[in-house]
Design a protein around this motif. Structure first.
Motif, PDB file in Angstrom:
ATOM      1  N   ILE A   1       4.063   1.969   2.467  1.00 26.55           N
ATOM      2  CA  ILE A   1       5.086   2.928   2.045  1.00 26.55           C
ATOM      3  C   ILE A   1       4.417   4.294   1.963  1.00 26.55           C
ATOM      4  N   ALA A   2       5.056   5.323   2.549  1.00 25.39           N
ATOM      5  CA  ALA A   2       4.487   6.673   2.546  1.00 25.39           C
ATOM      6  C   ALA A   2       5.109   7.521   1.445  1.00 25.39           C
TER       7      ALA A   2
ATOM      8  N   VAL B   1      -2.603  12.312   8.237  1.00 21.59           N
ATOM      9  CA  VAL B   1      -2.025  11.725   9.455  1.00 21.59           C
ATOM     10  C   VAL B   1      -2.984  10.685  10.036  1.00 21.59           C
ATOM     11  N   CYS B   2      -4.283  10.992  10.018  1.00 22.46           N
ATOM     12  CA  CYS B   2      -5.286  10.022  10.472  1.00 22.46           C
ATOM     13  C   CYS B   2      -5.239   8.765   9.606  1.00 22.46           C
ATOM     14  N   LEU B   3      -5.151   8.951   8.282  1.00 21.95           N
ATOM     15  CA  LEU B   3      -5.052   7.807   7.371  1.00 21.95           C
ATOM     16  C   LEU B   3      -3.829   6.964   7.700  1.00 21.95           C
ATOM     17  N   PHE B   4      -2.694   7.619   7.918  1.00 21.54           N
ATOM     18  CA  PHE B   4      -1.438   6.939   8.220  1.00 21.54           C
ATOM     19  C   PHE B   4      -1.581   6.081   9.480  1.00 21.54           C
TER      20      PHE B   4
ATOM     21  N   VAL C   1       0.830  -1.202   0.000  1.00 18.37           N
ATOM     22  CA  VAL C   1       0.000   0.000   0.000  1.00 18.37           C
ATOM     23  C   VAL C   1       0.867   1.256   0.000  1.00 18.37           C
ATOM     24  N   ILE C   2       0.606   2.133  -0.970  1.00 23.06           N
ATOM     25  CA  ILE C   2       1.270   3.430  -1.047  1.00 23.06           C
ATOM     26  C   ILE C   2       0.315   4.463  -0.465  1.00 23.06           C
ATOM     27  N   ALA C   3       0.739   5.192   0.576  1.00 23.83           N
ATOM     28  CA  ALA C   3      -0.141   6.154   1.242  1.00 23.83           C
ATOM     29  C   ALA C   3       0.381   7.569   1.061  1.00 23.83           C
TER      30      ALA C   3
END
Length: 486
Positions: free
Chosen positions: A49-50, A31-34, A20-22
């Motif tokens: 992976i961010a 930040v909430c998604l992370f 998953v690429i975020a």
């Protein structure tokens, strides 16, 4: 988290083994998604992976956002890819707004990292307020059924796990976890359309109309998603039946009126919208207005034209509507080469081909009409003909006669049935069914070895010439001096 996990399950967003690429900007939503993905990862099991994109717009504030994201990813031991771009320069070069260019640059960055790591999912932090803004924006500028559905939870590899939460819930979640985040001061202004909807319109709806306005809009959009799935199936079937696509060398479609008219009005409009999106490559600026004028064009006389967004041009022809994407050329030679390619694809025969069963070779060329062309310059050979390429509206075929065939016999445009022409010219009955013809639909351009249509002859207004030469060959492969005895 329970609601998010249920939402992820409902739309099959994440499975064990995913990469998953975020997108992480540093704002509250991302930040909430992370953090949410970190929690869900423990239960499902996938790689994360961010990606952070520095747009080069806000100076030190943007640098601080980058440092914040770097620290956050380092704290949780998540790989981070950073892209630094000059968005103003990119937007100017692409002739886009900063909003549109930023969205495209981020997508490109996500796709790049996805390819690098072999990713199969790209997670974005859109939430219910974003979706409500999108719905209002689409309604305001005019939209179809797709626009009424707002942002989809899953669109190919793109997933949006936060579409079941609103902005207030996201901020409360971060507050309970005592998690800080970055604040982009530009989001507080009302310069951009979305900011106007965010700060001026939605608050009035929630405060003065219904406090659950955002939630109700999202519930309605969920119902529309289900309707969309059904309608897309119907539209795809109709599109396949009445639209011919040509995207290899040129970019155009032909909407066939005969089959198009058999479908209900709503399906016809959705077929047209799909066609415009396919040719234009975008759908952002396409509205009901453009669909309606295309519908009107279908009922107008042959030859009428229409200009549309994204450099699209529609023309009513005998078969229905041809919709193409126009382009500019850097030189006359480039234009000539492009027209040559398009012509060869439309002729349904290559530039040079052997018709084995008739022992014929056809040579096709596109010529730019010479300046000061006189009649004596036009080939008078029986088996070499020049045609006005600009008159040709659809595909050409080498074939034998069909019911309804006609040929134009004089400069005034008088037509004669091919059957009657055969009789008048005393063409033997036994060869009429095997006589080769160059045809556009039921219009005969050329009876090979005999006359050509007056309608397609080269005139002063001609810009491009289609030249066709015919050679015949003996059964042993020898050439018969250009004579066609069939």
């Amino acid at each position: 988290m329970k609601r998010i996990e249920k939402f992820i399950q409902k739309y099959h967003m994440l499975t064990c083994g995913d990469k998953v690429i975020a997108g992480v900007s540093g704002g509250a939503d991302s930040v909430c998604l992370f953090l949410m993905l970190l929690e869900v990862r423990e239960k499902i099991g996938f790689d994360l992976i961010a990606v952070h994109v520095h747009h080069g717009l806000r100076g030190e504030a943007a640098d601080q956002d980058q440092r914040f994201v770097e620290a956050l990813c380092e704290q949780h031991r998540i790989p981070l890819e950073i892209f630094r771009v000059n968005l103003e320069s990119i937007a100017k070069k692409r002739k886009q707004s900063l909003e549109e260019a930023g969205r495209m640059v981020r997508r490109e960055a996500f796709e790049s990292v996805c390819k690098k790591y072999g990713g199969n999912k790209i997670a974005l932090a859109h939430h219910q307020n974003d979706n409500a803004e999108t719905l209002l924006w689409n309604l305001s500028r005019g939209t179809g059924l797709d626009g009424l559905g707002g942002i989809r939870p899953v669109n190919g590899k793109f997933i949006r796990p936060l579409l079941c939460m609103n902005r207030k819930e996201i901020e409360e979640y971060l507050a309970k976890r005592k998690q800080s985040y970055c604040i982009d001061e530009t989001n507080a202004g009302t310069d951009y359309t979305r900011n106007k909807l965010r700060h001026l319109v939605l608050p009035i709806l929630e405060e003065q109309v219904n406090s659950a306005a955002v939630r109700h809009m999202n519930e309605t959009m969920e119902q529309i998603w289900e309707l969309q799935e059904y309608m897309q199936e119907q539209v795809e079937a109709a599109y396949q039946e009445c639209v011919q696509e040509h995207f290899e060398k040129a970019c155009w479609i032909q909407i066939q009126q005969k089959s198009f008219e058999t479908f209900p009005e709503l399906i016809k409009k959705m077929v047209i919208r799909k066609g415009m999106e396919q040719v234009g490559g975008k759908k952002r600026d396409l509205s009901h207005k453009h669909v309606d004028v295309m519908m009107e064009l279908m009922n107008k006389q042959v030859g009428r034209t229409l200009d549309l967004p994204y450099e699209m041009h529609a023309k009513r022809n005998y078969e229905g509507i041809r919709l193409e994407k126009q382009r500019t050329y850097s030189s006359g030679e480039e234009k000539k080469a492009e027209i040559m390619q398009e012509c060869m694809s439309e002729l349904n025969i290559p530039g040079e081909t052997i018709l084995a069963d008739r022992n014929l070779k056809l040579r096709c060329k596109i010529l730019e009409k010479p300046k000061n062309l006189s009649i004596k310059d036009i080939p008078q050979k029986i088996y070499t003909k020049w045609f006005d390429y600009g008159i040709i509206k659809s595909s050409l075929y080498i074939r034998t006669r069909q019911a309804g065939d006609t040929i134009v016999i004089d400069e005034k445009g008088h037509q004669k049935k091919l059957k009657n022409w055969f009789v008048d010219e005393k063409i033997p009955k036994e060869v009429r069914d095997s006589q080769l013809l160059l045809a556009e639909n039921n219009e005969i351009l050329w009876v090979l070895g005999h006359r050509m249509s007056q309608a397609y002859q080269v005139k002063q207004s001609t810009k491009w010439i289609l030249q066709i030469e015919v050679e015949t060959y003996k059964s042993d492969g020898g050439k018969e001096n250009g004579r066609n005895n069939s």
